[in-house]
Write a protein that holds these residues in place. Sequence first.
Motif, PDB file in Angstrom:
ATOM      1  N   VAL A 108       0.760  -1.147   0.096  1.00 16.19           N
ATOM      2  CA  VAL A 108      -0.178  -0.107  -0.155  1.00 16.19           C
ATOM      3  C   VAL A 108       0.894   1.294   0.226  1.00 16.19           C
ATOM      4  CG1 VAL A 108      -1.741   1.342   1.371  1.00 16.19           C
ATOM      5  CG2 VAL A 108      -2.008  -1.068   1.387  1.00 16.19           C
ATOM      6  N   GLN A 111       1.950   2.925  -3.247  1.00 16.29           N
ATOM      7  CA  GLN A 111       0.975   3.631  -3.940  1.00 16.29           C
ATOM      8  C   GLN A 111       0.301   4.797  -3.161  1.00 16.29           C
ATOM      9  OE1 GLN A 111       0.428   2.650  -6.813  1.00 16.29           O
ATOM     10  NE2 GLN A 111       1.631   0.666  -6.667  1.00 16.29           N
ATOM     11  N   LEU A 112       0.609   5.185  -2.087  1.00 21.98           N
ATOM     12  CA  LEU A 112       0.465   5.988  -1.001  1.00 21.98           C
ATOM     13  C   LEU A 112       0.739   7.487  -1.203  1.00 21.98           C
ATOM     14  CD1 LEU A 112      -1.946   6.175   1.167  1.00 21.98           C
ATOM     15  CD2 LEU A 112      -0.078   5.511   2.742  1.00 21.98           C
ATOM     16  N   ILE A 118      -7.911   6.704   3.456  1.00 26.85           N
ATOM     17  CA  ILE A 118      -7.866   5.332   3.338  1.00 26.85           C
ATOM     18  C   ILE A 118      -8.731   4.880   4.145  1.00 26.85           C
ATOM     19  CG2 ILE A 118      -6.094   3.291   4.003  1.00 26.85           C
ATOM     20  CD1 ILE A 118      -3.883   5.834   4.241  1.00 26.85           C
ATOM     21  N   ASP A 201      -9.338   6.699  -1.582  1.00 26.81           N
ATOM     22  CA  ASP A 201      -8.480   6.319  -2.596  1.00 26.81           C
ATOM     23  C   ASP A 201      -7.688   4.977  -2.524  1.00 26.81           C
ATOM     24  OD1 ASP A 201      -8.172   9.278  -3.902  1.00 26.81           O
ATOM     25  OD2 ASP A 201      -7.729   9.605  -1.506  1.00 26.81           O
ATOM     26  N   ILE A 202      -7.977   4.536  -1.253  1.00 21.62           N
ATOM     27  CA  ILE A 202      -7.443   3.026  -0.771  1.00 21.62           C
ATOM     28  C   ILE A 202      -8.444   2.527  -0.056  1.00 21.62           C
ATOM     29  CG2 ILE A 202      -5.360   2.014   0.349  1.00 21.62           C
ATOM     30  CD1 ILE A 202      -3.519   3.401  -1.608  1.00 21.62           C
ATOM     31  N   VAL A 204      -8.033  -1.022   2.052  1.00 21.56           N
ATOM     32  CA  VAL A 204      -7.353  -2.282   2.550  1.00 21.56           C
ATOM     33  C   VAL A 204      -7.842  -3.253   3.522  1.00 21.56           C
ATOM     34  CG1 VAL A 204      -6.116  -0.737   4.362  1.00 21.56           C
ATOM     35  CG2 VAL A 204      -4.961  -2.713   3.285  1.00 21.56           C
ATOM     36  N   MET A 257      -7.670   2.264  -5.370  1.00 18.48           N
ATOM     37  CA  MET A 257      -7.090   0.604  -5.281  1.00 18.48           C
ATOM     38  C   MET A 257      -7.635   0.023  -4.221  1.00 18.48           C
ATOM     39  SD  MET A 257      -3.177   1.324  -6.632  1.00 18.48           S
ATOM     40  CE  MET A 257      -2.966  -0.381  -6.911  1.00 18.48           C
ATOM     41  N   TYR A 296      -3.950  -7.124  -5.100  1.00 15.28           N
ATOM     42  CA  TYR A 296      -4.592  -5.769  -5.294  1.00 15.28           C
ATOM     43  C   TYR A 296      -4.871  -5.376  -6.618  1.00 15.28           C
ATOM     44  CZ  TYR A 296       0.004  -4.028  -7.098  1.00 15.28           C
ATOM     45  OH  TYR A 296       1.375  -3.718  -7.695  1.00 15.28           O
ATOM     46  N   SER A 298      -7.093  -2.053  -9.347  1.00 16.77           N
ATOM     47  CA  SER A 298      -7.530  -0.584  -9.588  1.00 16.77           C
ATOM     48  C   SER A 298      -8.788  -0.537 -10.040  1.00 16.77           C
ATOM     49  CB  SER A 298      -6.535   0.160 -10.396  1.00 16.77           C
ATOM     50  OG  SER A 298      -5.443   0.007  -9.955  1.00 16.77           O
TER      51      SER A 298
END
Length: 301
Positions: A108, A111-112, A118, A201-202, A204, A257, A296, A298
């Motif tokens: 992660v 890409q952060l 998050i 945006d993320i 997880v 993602m 992972y 997108s």
Amino acid sequence: MNGNRTYGEVYREGAARLGKAGIEEAALDARLLLEFVCGTDRNTLLVHGDRDVSGDEYGRYSGLIERRALRVPLQHLTGGQDFMGLTLLVNEDVLVPRQDTEVLVEEVMKQLHDGMRILDLCTGSGCILLSLLHYSNDCEGVGVDLSEKALAVAGENYERLREARPQMKARFLQGDLFAALGSEADERQDEGANGSGEQFDIIVSNPPYIKTDVIDTLMPEVREYEPAMALDGGADGLVFYHRIAKDAGKYLSGGGMLFFEIGCEQAEDVRKIMEEVGFREIAVVKDFAGLDRVVYGSWFG
Ligand code: GLN
């Protein structure tokens, strides 16, 4: 109890007791527990093995050794686990953060970017979200868990880490995956496309992914002392991947993602689950043992 025992003697006694009880890393655990009780470090055994251990220390140490012999996880006895260079509080209400999960955090992190939002589903101790926030700038995070007790641990970890980095921004919400966001947003009455007004945006997650049948075969430390709800991924182990992937797109901004930790035999299943709901550029990452550990992809809407 005997106030005249030396540090080295007490350590050897503890290691022997744990060895006899069949604890795999008996010597290591005996040393770590002694350091915990005496407030010492690893050099003490090497350099000051002849120092005295007080009767009080010996009593507390013996108590902990007996509990470890009963398979109580070391981290439940010391109350701490290092993760991504941070010391986190853990107890029986959360999964002890695993080294495998550091691979997820590192993927992660690649890409952060500053300012990202998050979402961490099944946050447990908060280890994933809090380490991401600790090592980034101006990011904002939401951690969700079904367990109130787990969230109490995550909240305590947040408060502790915030002492060093007061600018950290996290919220922890109780609820069933994305539904946790819905209820809070309803109160604020700012509904967006997904009904909650929240975009990330993320996303997880290290969800429960062990097949129900397999749980009984895990080592006693895990089977008897770690929360079953943090482990049990249903009959095929994939229940949470389906549920999370199905709704994730509604909560991701374009190009956002989704990152999953997976069991080492689940990569192809999880790749397919993500593909079928519309994720693209899907990748599988291995852990330090060479086993598939992270998937992972997108979201382009
Ligand atoms: N990796 C954990 C274990 O081996 C399981 C974690 C999970 O189900 N998310 O026990």
